[in-house]
Design a protein around this motif. Sequence first.
Motif, PDB file in Angstrom:
ATOM      1  N   LYS A 284      34.497  69.428  -0.718  1.00  0.00           N
ATOM      2  CA  LYS A 284      33.898  69.853   0.539  1.00  0.00           C
ATOM      3  C   LYS A 284      34.926  70.671   1.318  1.00  0.00           C
ATOM      4  O   LYS A 284      36.089  70.284   1.438  1.00  0.00           O
TER       5      LYS A 284
ATOM      6  N   ILE B 257      35.647  72.416   4.999  1.00  0.00           N
ATOM      7  CA  ILE B 257      35.271  72.376   6.406  1.00  0.00           C
ATOM      8  C   ILE B 257      35.646  73.712   7.053  1.00  0.00           C
ATOM      9  O   ILE B 257      36.780  74.171   6.936  1.00  0.00           O
TER      10      ILE B 257
ATOM     11  N   ARG C 231      32.582  75.281  16.779  1.00  0.00           N
ATOM     12  CA  ARG C 231      31.577  75.194  15.718  1.00  0.00           C
ATOM     13  C   ARG C 231      32.221  74.541  14.506  1.00  0.00           C
ATOM     14  O   ARG C 231      33.281  74.967  14.063  1.00  0.00           O
ATOM     15  N   LYS C 232      31.554  73.538  13.976  1.00  0.00           N
ATOM     16  CA  LYS C 232      32.039  72.858  12.779  1.00  0.00           C
ATOM     17  C   LYS C 232      30.955  72.981  11.713  1.00  0.00           C
ATOM     18  O   LYS C 232      29.802  72.652  11.958  1.00  0.00           O
ATOM     19  N   ASN C 233      31.335  73.452  10.549  1.00  0.00           N
ATOM     20  CA  ASN C 233      30.398  73.660   9.464  1.00  0.00           C
ATOM     21  C   ASN C 233      31.070  73.217   8.166  1.00  0.00           C
ATOM     22  O   ASN C 233      32.278  73.354   8.006  1.00  0.00           O
ATOM     23  N   GLY C 234      30.287  72.710   7.240  1.00  0.00           N
ATOM     24  CA  GLY C 234      30.829  72.291   5.954  1.00  0.00           C
ATOM     25  C   GLY C 234      30.103  72.970   4.815  1.00  0.00           C
ATOM     26  O   GLY C 234      28.955  73.389   4.947  1.00  0.00           O
ATOM     27  N   HIS C 235      30.786  73.096   3.684  1.00  0.00           N
ATOM     28  CA  HIS C 235      30.190  73.712   2.501  1.00  0.00           C
ATOM     29  C   HIS C 235      30.689  72.976   1.259  1.00  0.00           C
ATOM     30  O   HIS C 235      31.853  72.587   1.181  1.00  0.00           O
TER      31      HIS C 235
END
Length: 106
Positions: free
Chosen positions: A74, A76, A88-92
Motif C-alpha cells: 500500500k 500512501i 488530502r490523504k489517499n492510498g493506492h
Amino acid sequence: MYAIVEIKGQQFKAEEGKFLYVHHLGDEVKEGDAISFDKVLLIDADGDVKVGAPAVEGAKVNCEVLLPLVKGEKVIVFKKKRRKGYRRKNGHRQQFSKILVKSIEK
C-alpha cells in the motif's frame, strides 16, 4: 538463456523456471492456465543474441499462471499546504499476477 518480453506495456527479463510479477492479467485468467507472449524483443541463448525490430519473428515465451491476483504494498499519498487548512490523504494498492516462465521458444 533469457528473453526480454513485453507484457501489458512493460518489459521483463524472462528466464526459464523464474517467477514474474506482471500487471494484473484480468479476471478471465484462472490459476493454472497456460499463457504465451509473442512480443519478444530480445533473446540471448548463451551469447547468441537475437534482437527484434521491434519483435523477434517466431519467438514465444510460454508461462503458467500461479496466482491471478496478488496485491502489492500500500502506498500512501498525502498532500498538504501549510497554513491553508488543505490536507488530502489517499492510498493506492497495485494489483499483480504471479506467473512462472515454463519455456522460451526461438
